[in-house]
Design an enzyme around this catalytic site. Structure first.
Site, PDB file in Angstrom:
ATOM      1  N   HIS A 157      -9.416 -13.894  28.616  1.00 42.30           N
ATOM      2  CA  HIS A 157      -8.104 -13.673  28.241  1.00 42.30           C
ATOM      3  C   HIS A 157      -7.218 -15.113  28.190  1.00 42.30           C
ATOM      4  O   HIS A 157      -7.597 -15.731  29.014  1.00 42.30           O
ATOM      5  CB  HIS A 157      -7.367 -12.754  29.452  1.00 42.30           C
ATOM      6  CG  HIS A 157      -7.175 -11.178  29.173  1.00 42.30           C
ATOM      7  ND1 HIS A 157      -7.253 -10.439  29.951  1.00 42.30           N
ATOM      8  CD2 HIS A 157      -7.974 -10.602  28.116  1.00 42.30           C
ATOM      9  CE1 HIS A 157      -7.403  -9.286  29.952  1.00 42.30           C
ATOM     10  NE2 HIS A 157      -7.783  -9.300  28.622  1.00 42.30           N
TER      11      HIS A 157
ATOM     12  N   LYS B  64       1.007  -1.125   0.247  1.00 45.02           N
ATOM     13  CA  LYS B  64      -0.205   0.128  -0.028  1.00 45.02           C
ATOM     14  C   LYS B  64       0.796   1.298   0.205  1.00 45.02           C
ATOM     15  O   LYS B  64       0.505   2.212   0.306  1.00 45.02           O
ATOM     16  CB  LYS B  64      -1.014  -0.146   1.251  1.00 45.02           C
ATOM     17  CG  LYS B  64      -1.928  -1.088   1.335  1.00 45.02           C
ATOM     18  CD  LYS B  64      -3.193  -0.946   0.534  1.00 45.02           C
ATOM     19  CE  LYS B  64      -3.986  -2.184   0.332  1.00 45.02           C
ATOM     20  NZ  LYS B  64      -4.925  -2.163   1.361  1.00 45.02           N
TER      21      LYS B  64
ATOM     22  N   GLU C 258      -4.965  -9.816  37.339  1.00 48.33           N
ATOM     23  CA  GLU C 258      -6.191 -10.713  37.144  1.00 48.33           C
ATOM     24  C   GLU C 258      -5.665 -12.394  37.422  1.00 48.33           C
ATOM     25  O   GLU C 258      -4.579 -12.537  37.608  1.00 48.33           O
ATOM     26  CB  GLU C 258      -6.887 -10.685  35.755  1.00 48.33           C
ATOM     27  CG  GLU C 258      -5.933 -10.794  34.896  1.00 48.33           C
ATOM     28  CD  GLU C 258      -6.456 -10.708  33.223  1.00 48.33           C
ATOM     29  OE1 GLU C 258      -7.533  -9.790  33.239  1.00 48.33           O
ATOM     30  OE2 GLU C 258      -6.373 -11.366  32.524  1.00 48.33           O
TER      31      GLU C 258
ATOM     32  N   ILE D 125      -0.663  -4.054  19.526  1.00 53.27           N
ATOM     33  CA  ILE D 125      -2.178  -4.203  19.833  1.00 53.27           C
ATOM     34  C   ILE D 125      -2.524  -5.677  19.719  1.00 53.27           C
ATOM     35  O   ILE D 125      -3.791  -5.956  19.901  1.00 53.27           O
ATOM     36  CB  ILE D 125      -2.778  -3.096  19.162  1.00 53.27           C
ATOM     37  CG1 ILE D 125      -2.191  -1.735  19.395  1.00 53.27           C
ATOM     38  CG2 ILE D 125      -4.255  -2.987  19.289  1.00 53.27           C
ATOM     39  CD1 ILE D 125      -2.199  -1.316  20.669  1.00 53.27           C
TER      40      ILE D 125
END
Lengths: 292, 380
Positions: free
Chosen positions: A250, A45, A211, A98
Site C-alpha cells: 500500500h 458510451k 496497518e 474504488i
C-alpha cells in the site's frame, strides 16, 4: 463535526466507469447482492446498457432520468478526480472511490471539496462499504459476510475479508463494514467512522483493522480514550515485521522515522481500552468474549 | 520516487531556490575538474537516497582540486549506510553562520500539505521532533487556498528571522510550496537552509515525488530515472523488473499473499509461530496464473528461502488461477521446495482440486498453515 453517510436498503447508486472490465464485473455482483444500481456513466458510451443498467454520458443526464443518492467510481486514476468532481456537483453522497493510484495532490483537493460540502468520500483505493444483507457498494466478496452485530472499519481489503469470515463463522456477524482505503490520504479516517458506529443502533461492537504508516490508529485511540466511542472495540494491526522506509504494498504502508510502527499503534489502542488481537483469527474470539 | 540531492537541487534551480554552485561527478577526475571550475574549497558529497549521510562519513571537504579528486576516489565505489556510492556532488563549500530547516510535506492527519520550519537545521527533522518538538513550527495549508505570502512570512518569523532574511526565507518557502504542488511532492525539504554572508542557500535538498503522480512527470524520469533503484537490494531490483511488489527480509520462509494488509498479517503470523519471513510479496488484486507463476518461480530461485507459504483469500483473485500458477511454476522449476498453501474464497473448490491432483495439500486456516510451514523447516 463532520457528518458521515454510508448505505442501506434504500440507497440508489450510479456506477461511474461502468463499461470498464472492473465496472462491468462488479455491477453484476452488486446487482446480485440486491444493491439498487439505477444507472451507469461512461463518457462516450451513453445509450448502451450494462447488465440491464442504462448508461449515460454524464452524471447530470442520469439524474434527469433517475433518483440517485450515491456513486461508486471505477474510473482509471488519471480521470478519477474529474469523476469525483462530477459526483460532487450532483451532490451524490456517499461517493465510493474504488480506483487505485490517484495522485496525493488530487486526493487532498477532492477530499477538501467534499468536506466543504458535507459529502462523504469512501476511499480512494477502498473495497467500499457494505450494509450486510441490504446494500453492497463495493468489490468485497459477499460470501464472507453474515448480518449481525459487529461494525468493521479497515485500511485493508483482503485482511477485512479474512477477519469478517471469522466473525461470521463464530456466529456474531457484521452490521456495516467500511474500507477506509489504502492510500495516505482518504476521505474518512477511523474517527469519522467511529462516530458513525457510535450512533448506529445495529452495531454493538467494532473492529478496527489497521496497518503500519501514518498515525490514524493512534488518533483513533485518543478519540476512544477521551470517550468519543463507548462500545466495545477490538483491533488488529498488520505490519509488525515491516522494515522502516520500505513500502509494504500500500502507498500508505510505510514507516517513516519513528512514527507509524505497529508497536506504537497497538500500545496506544491497548491504553485506550481496546482489545488488541495478536492473530487475525483472535479478533472474533475477543469479540465473542466481549459480547457473550 | 526519491530524488538524489543533485537531482533535487536541479529542480530547486528551476524554481529559483538558491543552491550552491556545483555539479555531479562519477569519477575522481571529473570531481577534480569541477573543483577547478569552482576555484574555492569544496564539499564532496556521496549521492545516496538515505539520510544521515554526514555522520556516516558520506561528506568530505577539500581545499584544493587534488584533495577533491582524492575525496571522490575514497567515496566512489564505497558503501555509505549500506548503499554503494556511484556519484558524488562537488560543490562550493559554504561559510555557515547558521542552519535552518524549511519543508513542505503531505500530512495525512489534516489531509493537506503542511509547511514546517525550525531554527534547528542540519539534523534530521525526526530528531528535532523527538528532542525539542516545540521548536518545530507547523502550518497546515488549505488545499483549496494555497500558501499565501503572509502565511510564509508568519512562519519564518516564528523561527526568529527578521528584516531582509525574513523576506528572503519567506520567498524561498513560497517557491518550495509551488514546487511541491507542481511536482507532486510527498515531501520536499531544505535541510539545512544555510545562513551565509551572501544570503540564504539550500545546502541540502530533498524531494520525494508521489509515485502515483509520475504519469504526469515523464520528464523527471527521463532526466533522472536510474537513482530510484539505488536503495534496493539485487533481488528487489529483479522483482521490480518482473513487475512484482516485493520487499526482501532476512528469514528463510518465502511468503506470497494477495493484498498488502493480508500479506503483512501473514508475515506477522509466521513470526508469531517462531518462523522468519524471507520477504513480502503481494500479488495484488486479480492476479492471473502467469503472475502467480512468476512470483513462485522468483522465490524458488532465492537460495535463502527454505520453504514457501502461499496465503490467498480469493475475492477478485481466483483460486483456480492461483493453483494453475503454482503448478506451472513447479513444472518449470529446477529445484522444488516445500510449499504450504492456504487458499479460500472465489473458485476455491476448483483450485483445491487442481492442487490436490498435483499432490499439493491445501489448508483452510492461515494460523494452521503458518504453524505447518514453520515446523517444516524445524522452527528456527
Amino acid at each position: 463535526m463532520r457528518m458521515v453517510r454510508f448505505v442501506d436498503a434504500e440507497t440508489r447508486a450510479v456506477v461511474q466507469g461502468i463499461t470498464g472490465r472492473q465496472g462491468r464485473f462488479h455491477t453484476r455482483l452488486m446487482l446480485e447482492y440486491g444493491t439498487k444500481i439505477v444507472a451507469g456513466v461512461t463518457p462516450g458510451k451513453g445509450g448502451e446498457t450494462v447488465e440491464g443498467v442504462p448508461v449515460y454520458d454524464t452524471v447530470a443526464e442520469a439524474l434527469d432520468r433517475h433518483q440517485v443518492d450515491a456513486s461508486i467510481i471505477f474510473v482509471p486514476a488519471p480521470y478519477a478526480p474529474d469523476a469525483v468532481y462530477e459526483a460532487l456537483d450532483a451532490e451524490l453522497n456517499p461517493i465510493v472511490v474504488i480506483t487505485e493510484g490517484i495522485p496525493l495532490r488530487d486526493e487532498m483537493e477532492m477530499v477538501a471539496r467534499a468536506m466543504r460540502r458535507g459529502i462523504t468520500i469512501v476511499g480512494p483505493n477502498t473495497p467500499g462499504v457494505i450494509k450486510v444483507g441490504e446494500c453492497k457498494l463495493g468489490i468485497m466478496p459477499a460470501r464472507v459476510f453474515t448480518r449481525g452485530r459487529v461494525g468493521v472499519i479497515s485500511r485493508s481489503g483482503t485482511l477485512t475479508y479474512e477477519i469478517a469470515d471469522h466473525i461470521s463463522r463464530i456466529g456474531l456477524g457484521e452490521s456495516t463494514c467500511v474500507g477506509l482505503g489504502g492510500d495516505p490520504i482518504t476521505g474518512l479516517d477511523f474517527i469519522d467512522a467511529l462516530r458513525w458506529f457510535e450512533e448506529d443502533p445495529e452495531t454493538e461492537a467494532v473492529v478496527l483493522i489497521g496497518e503500519i504508516g501514518g498515525d490514524a490508529e493512534e488518533r483513533a485511540a485518543d478519540f476512544i480514550a477521551e470517550g468519543g466511542f463507548t462500545k466495545p472495540a477490538v483491533a488488529y494491526i498488520a505490519g509488525r515485521t515491516a522494515k522502516p522506509g520500505k513500502r509494504m504494498g500500500h502507498a500508505g504502508a510505510i514507516i517513516q522515522g519513528s512514527r507509524g510502527t505497529a508497536q506504537s499503534k497497538m500500545e496506544a489502542l491497548e491504553a485506550a481500552g481496546v482489545s488488541v488481537a495478536e492473530r487475525p483469527s483472535d479478533v472474533a474470539r475477543l469479540l465473542k468474549a466481549l459480547l457473550g | 520516487m526519491r530524488l538524489l540531492e543533485w537531482e533535487a537541487k536541479s529542480v530547486f534551480r528551476d524554481y529559483g531556490i538558491p543552491v550552491p554552485e556545483g555539479r555531479v561527478a562519477s569519477t575522481p577526475g571529473e570531481a577534480r575538474i569541477i573543483a577547478e571550475e569552482i576555484d574555492r574549497p569544496v564539499a564532496v558529497k556521496a549521492q545516496i537516497p538515505v539520510g544521515g549521510r554526514g555522520k556516516a562519513g558520506g561528506i568530505l571537504f577539500a581545499e584544493t582540486p587534488e584533495e577533491a579528486e582524492e575525496a571522490a576516489g575514497r567515496l566512489l565505489g564505497s558503501r555509505v549506510r549500506g548503499v554503494e556510492v556511484k556519484e558524488v556532488l562537488v560543490e562550493r563549500r559554504l561559510a555557515l553562520e547558521g542552519e535552518l530547516y524549511l519543508g513542505v510535506a503531505v500530512d495525512r492527519g489534516s489531509r493537506a500539505y503542511t509547511a514546517l520550519a525550525t531554527s534547528e537545521g542540519g539534523v534530521e527533522i525526526e530528531e528535532v521532533a523527538a528532542r525539542t518538538p516545540e521548536r518545530i513550527i507547523r502550518l497546515t495549508i488549505d488545499p483549496l487556498e494555497g500558501l499565501r505570502p503572509h502565511h510564509a512570512r508568519w512562519l519564518v518569523k516564528q523561527i526568529g528571522l527578521v528584516g531582509r532574511r525574513m523576506l528572503e526565507a519567506a520567498d524561498i518557502l513560497l517557491r518550495l510550496y509551488r514546487l511541491a504542488v507542481e511536482m507532486d511532492a510527498e515531501l520536499t525539504e531544505i535541510n539545512p537552509l544555510a545562513l551565509t554572508p551572501e544570503g540564504l542557500t539550500a545546502a541540502d535538498a530533498r524531494l520525494n515525488v508521489d509515485d502515483n503522480a509520475l504519469f504526469r512527470h515523464r520528464d523527471l524520469l527521463e532526466r533522472f530515472g536510474g537513482s530510484e533503484l539505488l536503495g534496493l537490494t539485487q533481488r528487489e531490483r529483479e522483482a521490480r523488473r518482473l513487475g512484482l511488489t516485493y520487499v526482501e527480509l532476512d528469514g528463510e520462509i518465502g511468503v506470497i499473499g494477495n493484498g498488502a494488509g493480508l500479506t503483512m498479517a501473514t508475515l506477522d503470523t509466521v513470526q508469531l509461530y517462531g518462523g522468519r519471513p524471507a520477504n513480502f510479496l503481494d500479488l495484488g488484486g486479480g492476479a492471473p496464473a502467469d503472475r502467480v507463476e512468476a512470483a513462485v518461480s522468483f522465490l524458488l530461485t532465492d537460495p535463502k528461502v527454505e520453504a514457501l507459504f502461499i496465503n490467498i483469500l480469493g475475492g477478485i483473485t481466483r483460486c483456480d488461477d492461483v493453483a494453475r500458477g503454482i503448478i506451472a511454476a513447479r513444472e518449470r522449476a529446477g529445484a522444488w521446495k516445500p510449499v504450504v498453501v492456504r487458499m479460500i474464497g472465489t473458485r476455491e473448490e476448483e483450485g483445491r482440486r487442481l492442487l490436490e491432483e498435483a499432490g499439493i495439500h491445501c489448508l483452510d486456516s492461515m494460523e494452521e498453515a503458518a504453524e505447518r510451514v514453520v515446523s517444516l523447516i524445524g522452527g528456527r
